[in-house]
Design a protein around this motif. Structure first.
Motif, PDB file in Angstrom:
ATOM      1  N   PHE A  96       0.858  -1.089  -0.045  1.00 42.38           N
ATOM      2  CA  PHE A  96       0.085  -0.024  -0.027  1.00 42.38           C
ATOM      3  C   PHE A  96       0.819   1.278   0.051  1.00 42.38           C
ATOM      4  N   GLU A  97       1.837   1.371   0.947  1.00 48.56           N
ATOM      5  CA  GLU A  97       2.755   2.557   1.176  1.00 48.56           C
ATOM      6  C   GLU A  97       3.410   2.461  -0.160  1.00 48.56           C
ATOM      7  N   ALA A  98       4.012   1.272  -0.545  1.00 48.23           N
ATOM      8  CA  ALA A  98       5.092   1.454  -1.901  1.00 48.23           C
ATOM      9  C   ALA A  98       4.396   1.804  -2.990  1.00 48.23           C
ATOM     10  N   CYS A  99       3.089   1.732  -3.158  1.00 45.81           N
ATOM     11  CA  CYS A  99       2.289   2.262  -4.383  1.00 45.81           C
ATOM     12  C   CYS A  99       2.162   3.521  -4.407  1.00 45.81           C
ATOM     13  N   PHE A 100       1.798   4.318  -3.215  1.00 47.58           N
ATOM     14  CA  PHE A 100       1.877   5.686  -3.176  1.00 47.58           C
ATOM     15  C   PHE A 100       3.182   6.371  -3.327  1.00 47.58           C
ATOM     16  N   ILE A 101       4.080   5.666  -2.794  1.00 49.78           N
ATOM     17  CA  ILE A 101       5.697   6.357  -2.797  1.00 49.78           C
ATOM     18  C   ILE A 101       5.879   6.324  -4.503  1.00 49.78           C
ATOM     19  N   GLN A 102       5.579   5.038  -5.098  1.00 53.80           N
ATOM     20  CA  GLN A 102       5.880   5.015  -6.562  1.00 53.80           C
ATOM     21  C   GLN A 102       5.288   6.279  -7.437  1.00 53.80           C
ATOM     22  N   MET A 103       4.009   6.287  -7.095  1.00 52.56           N
ATOM     23  CA  MET A 103       3.122   7.489  -7.447  1.00 52.56           C
ATOM     24  C   MET A 103       3.829   8.933  -7.458  1.00 52.56           C
ATOM     25  N   PHE A 104       4.187   9.031  -6.166  1.00 48.23           N
ATOM     26  CA  PHE A 104       4.864  10.170  -5.662  1.00 48.23           C
ATOM     27  C   PHE A 104       6.091  10.724  -6.465  1.00 48.23           C
ATOM     28  N   ILE A 105       6.932   9.598  -6.738  1.00 52.63           N
ATOM     29  CA  ILE A 105       8.105   9.617  -7.376  1.00 52.63           C
ATOM     30  C   ILE A 105       7.663  10.333  -8.912  1.00 52.63           C
ATOM     31  N   VAL A 112       9.254  17.855 -12.457  1.00 51.31           N
ATOM     32  CA  VAL A 112      10.598  18.420 -12.129  1.00 51.31           C
ATOM     33  C   VAL A 112      11.220  18.340 -13.578  1.00 51.31           C
ATOM     34  N   GLU A 113      11.060  17.199 -14.595  1.00 53.74           N
ATOM     35  CA  GLU A 113      11.463  17.338 -16.040  1.00 53.74           C
ATOM     36  C   GLU A 113      10.756  18.363 -16.785  1.00 53.74           C
ATOM     37  N   SER A 114       9.611  18.658 -16.721  1.00 56.45           N
ATOM     38  CA  SER A 114       9.171  19.884 -17.408  1.00 56.45           C
ATOM     39  C   SER A 114       9.802  21.021 -17.044  1.00 56.45           C
ATOM     40  N   GLY A 156       6.072  20.615  -4.281  1.00 57.41           N
ATOM     41  CA  GLY A 156       4.989  21.459  -3.682  1.00 57.41           C
ATOM     42  C   GLY A 156       3.690  21.114  -4.370  1.00 57.41           C
ATOM     43  N   ILE A 157       3.578  20.685  -5.783  1.00 58.05           N
ATOM     44  CA  ILE A 157       2.503  20.236  -6.395  1.00 58.05           C
ATOM     45  C   ILE A 157       1.810  19.095  -6.028  1.00 58.05           C
ATOM     46  N   VAL A 158       3.000  17.999  -5.831  1.00 56.50           N
ATOM     47  CA  VAL A 158       2.446  16.613  -5.621  1.00 56.50           C
ATOM     48  C   VAL A 158       2.173  16.419  -4.327  1.00 56.50           C
ATOM     49  N   ILE A 159       2.687  17.137  -3.588  1.00 57.65           N
ATOM     50  CA  ILE A 159       2.300  16.668  -2.011  1.00 57.65           C
ATOM     51  C   ILE A 159       0.761  16.918  -1.611  1.00 57.65           C
ATOM     52  N   TYR A 200      -8.042  18.660  -8.603  1.00 56.95           N
ATOM     53  CA  TYR A 200      -6.608  19.183  -8.404  1.00 56.95           C
ATOM     54  C   TYR A 200      -5.836  18.697  -9.309  1.00 56.95           C
ATOM     55  N   SER A 201      -6.002  17.329  -9.684  1.00 56.71           N
ATOM     56  CA  SER A 201      -4.660  16.863 -10.742  1.00 56.71           C
ATOM     57  C   SER A 201      -5.013  17.230 -12.142  1.00 56.71           C
ATOM     58  N   LEU A 202      -6.080  17.651 -12.548  1.00 57.77           N
ATOM     59  CA  LEU A 202      -6.461  18.011 -13.785  1.00 57.77           C
ATOM     60  C   LEU A 202      -5.921  19.681 -14.056  1.00 57.77           C
ATOM     61  N   GLY A 203      -6.390  20.245 -12.991  1.00 57.35           N
ATOM     62  CA  GLY A 203      -6.101  21.866 -12.812  1.00 57.35           C
ATOM     63  C   GLY A 203      -4.660  22.143 -12.794  1.00 57.35           C
ATOM     64  N   MET A 204      -3.889  21.519 -11.921  1.00 52.29           N
ATOM     65  CA  MET A 204      -2.472  21.578 -11.717  1.00 52.29           C
ATOM     66  C   MET A 204      -1.934  21.052 -13.103  1.00 52.29           C
ATOM     67  N   ALA A 205      -2.293  20.178 -13.375  1.00 51.07           N
ATOM     68  CA  ALA A 205      -1.232  19.461 -14.727  1.00 51.07           C
ATOM     69  C   ALA A 205      -1.391  20.312 -15.811  1.00 51.07           C
ATOM     70  N   THR A 206      -2.860  20.860 -16.063  1.00 48.09           N
ATOM     71  CA  THR A 206      -3.025  21.757 -17.277  1.00 48.09           C
ATOM     72  C   THR A 206      -2.424  23.008 -17.267  1.00 48.09           C
ATOM     73  N   LEU A 207      -2.299  23.528 -15.792  1.00 44.47           N
ATOM     74  CA  LEU A 207      -1.696  24.801 -15.548  1.00 44.47           C
ATOM     75  C   LEU A 207      -0.259  24.729 -15.591  1.00 44.47           C
ATOM     76  N   LEU A 208       0.552  23.643 -14.955  1.00 41.41           N
ATOM     77  CA  LEU A 208       2.104  23.667 -15.358  1.00 41.41           C
ATOM     78  C   LEU A 208       2.249  23.295 -16.601  1.00 41.41           C
ATOM     79  N   VAL A 209       1.667  22.127 -17.310  1.00 46.35           N
ATOM     80  CA  VAL A 209       1.893  22.047 -18.605  1.00 46.35           C
ATOM     81  C   VAL A 209       1.846  23.360 -19.681  1.00 46.35           C
TER      82      VAL A 209
END
Length: 320
Positions: A96-105, A112-114, A156-159, A200-209
Motif C-alpha cells: 500500500f505504502e510502496a504504491c503511493f511512494i511510486q506514484m509520488f516519485i 521536475v523534468e518539465s 509542492g504540487i504533488v504533496i 486538483y490533478s487536472l487543474g494543476m497538470a493543465t496549469l503546469l504544462v
C-alpha cells in the motif's frame, strides 16, 4: 509525504494487472520495454558521468543535461523494474505504502523534468539571441538553483495530491488495472467521492504544462527567428536540425503525459490496454530519447563520452 490512511478499509497491498486483456502477451510486450529501459540506463549514465568527470563540461547547458539524465534515471527506474516483474514473473503484489511512494516519485519527477526542459529552452534562447550577456545571466550555480527550484515546485504540487489520495478509503478492489501505480487507476479503486482529487490533478497538470509549454514555445520561436537570419545556409540547416530534434522530444514528453492523463480520465470507450500502453510508453520512451538528442548529439558530450570510454578501456588494454 504524509503516511497513508491505514484504516481497516484499506488493503495491505494492491495487485498490478499489467496490460489488461493482454496477459497472455506479457512476455512479448516486455521485450521492447526491457530494451528501452536498458538503453535509457546506459545512455543516461554515460551522459551523466561524462558531464560530472569532465571539468570543461561544468557549464549551465551541460548542467541541465546532467539534471535531465538524473531525472530520467529516477523516472524509469521507479516504474520499469516492477513492471517487468509483473510481465515476467507474475510479481503483481505491491505494498500500500510502496504504491503511493511510486506514484509520488513519478508525478514529482515528471513535473521536475518539465521545469528542466523549460530551463534548457531558456538557456538556448539566451545563448543564441543574447550571446554577449549569456555569461552574466546564466552561470553553473544559477543552473543548479534552477534545478532545485524545479524540484521544489514538483514536490509542492504533488504533496497536496498525495494528501488527497491517501485520505481516501480503498475498499472496492485490490486489483489495479495497470502495470504500475498510475494515479487515475488507483483512484478508481476508492470507495468515496474523488471529485476533489480529479479537479486538483487536472487543474494543476493543465496549469503546469500550459505555462511551461507557453514559455518553451516562445523560446524556440525566438531561436527560430534568430536562426533564419544566419547568413550561412549550412549553419541554418544545422541549427534547424538541432532545434527540430529538441522540439520532437519535448512534444513526445508533453503529448505523452497529457494523453496518459486525459485518456484515463475522459475516454471510456478506448480499449484499456491502449490506455495502459500509452502511459507505460510515456515513462520509458522519453528517458531513452533524451540522452540521444540532448547528450550524445552534442559534440562536447560526445567527446566527454569517448574520453570516459577510453579511460575505462585503458586499464584493460594495458593489462592485456
Amino acid at each position: 509525504m504524509p503516511a497513508p490512511n491505514r484504516s481497516n478499509t484499506n488493503p495491505p497491498s494492491f495487485l498490478l494487472m499489467g496490460i489488461p486483456d493482454r496477459e497472455v502477451f506479457h512476455v512479448w510486450i516486455s521485450i521492447p520495454f526491457c530494451v528501452t529501459y536498458i538503453t535509457a540506463l546506459l545512455g543516461n549514465i554515460l551522459v551523466l558521468l561524462a558531464v560530472l568527470l569532465d571539468r570543461s563540461l561544468h557549464k549551465p547547458m551541460y548542467c541541465f543535461i546532467a539534471m535531465l539524465a538524473i531525472i530520467d534515471l529516477i523516472l524509469c527506474t521507479a516504474v520499469v523494474p516492477k513492471m517487468l516483474g509483473v510481465f515476467w514473473g507474475d510479481s503483481r503484489e505491491i505494498g500500500f505504502e510502496a504504491c503511493f511512494i511510486q506514484m509520488f516519485i513519478t508525478h514529482t519527477f515528471a513535473a521536475v523534468e518539465s521545469g528542466v526542459l523549460l530551463a534548457m529552452s531558456l538557456d538556448r534562447y539566451v545563448a543564441i539571441c543574447h550571446p554577449l550577456r549569456y555569461g552574466t545571466i546564466l552561470t553553473s550555480p544559477r543552473a543548479i538553483w534552477v534545478g532545485l527550484l524545479s524540484l521544489a515546485r514538483g514536490v509542492g504540487i504533488v504533496i497536496p495530491l498525495m494528501c488527497l489520495l491517501t485520505s481516501l478509503p480503498y475498499c472496492s478492489s485490490r486489483v489495479i488495472p495497470h502495470s504500475y501505480c498510475e494515479h487515475m487507476a488507483v483512484v478508481g479503486l476508492a470507495c468515496a467521492d474523488t471529485a476533489t482529487s480529479h479537479r486538483y490533478s487536472l487543474g494543476m497538470a493543465t496549469l503546469l504544462v500550459g505555462t511551461d509549454c507557453a514559455f518553451i514555445t516562445f523560446s524556440y520561436c525566438m531561436i527560430l527567428r534568430a536562426v533564419l537570419r544566419l547568413p550561412s545556409h549550412r549553419a541554418r540547416l544545422k541549427a534547424l536540425g538541432t532545434c527540430g530534434s529538441h522540439a520532437f522530444v519535448i512534444l513526445i514528453f508533453y503529448i505523452g503525459g497529457l494523453l496518459s492523463m486525459y485518456l484515463q480520465m475522459f475516454t471510456r470507450s478506448l480499449a484499456p490496454h491502449i490506455q495502459v500502453l500509452v502511459a507505460d510508453s510515456y515513462l520509458t520512451v522519453p528517458p531513452m530519447l533524451n540522452p540521444l538528442v540532448y547528450g550524445i548529439k552534442v559534440k562536447q558530450i560526445q567527446g566527454g563520452i569517448c574520453k570516459l570510454l577510453g579511460q575505462l578501456a585503458g586499464p584493460r588494454s594495458s593489462q592485456a
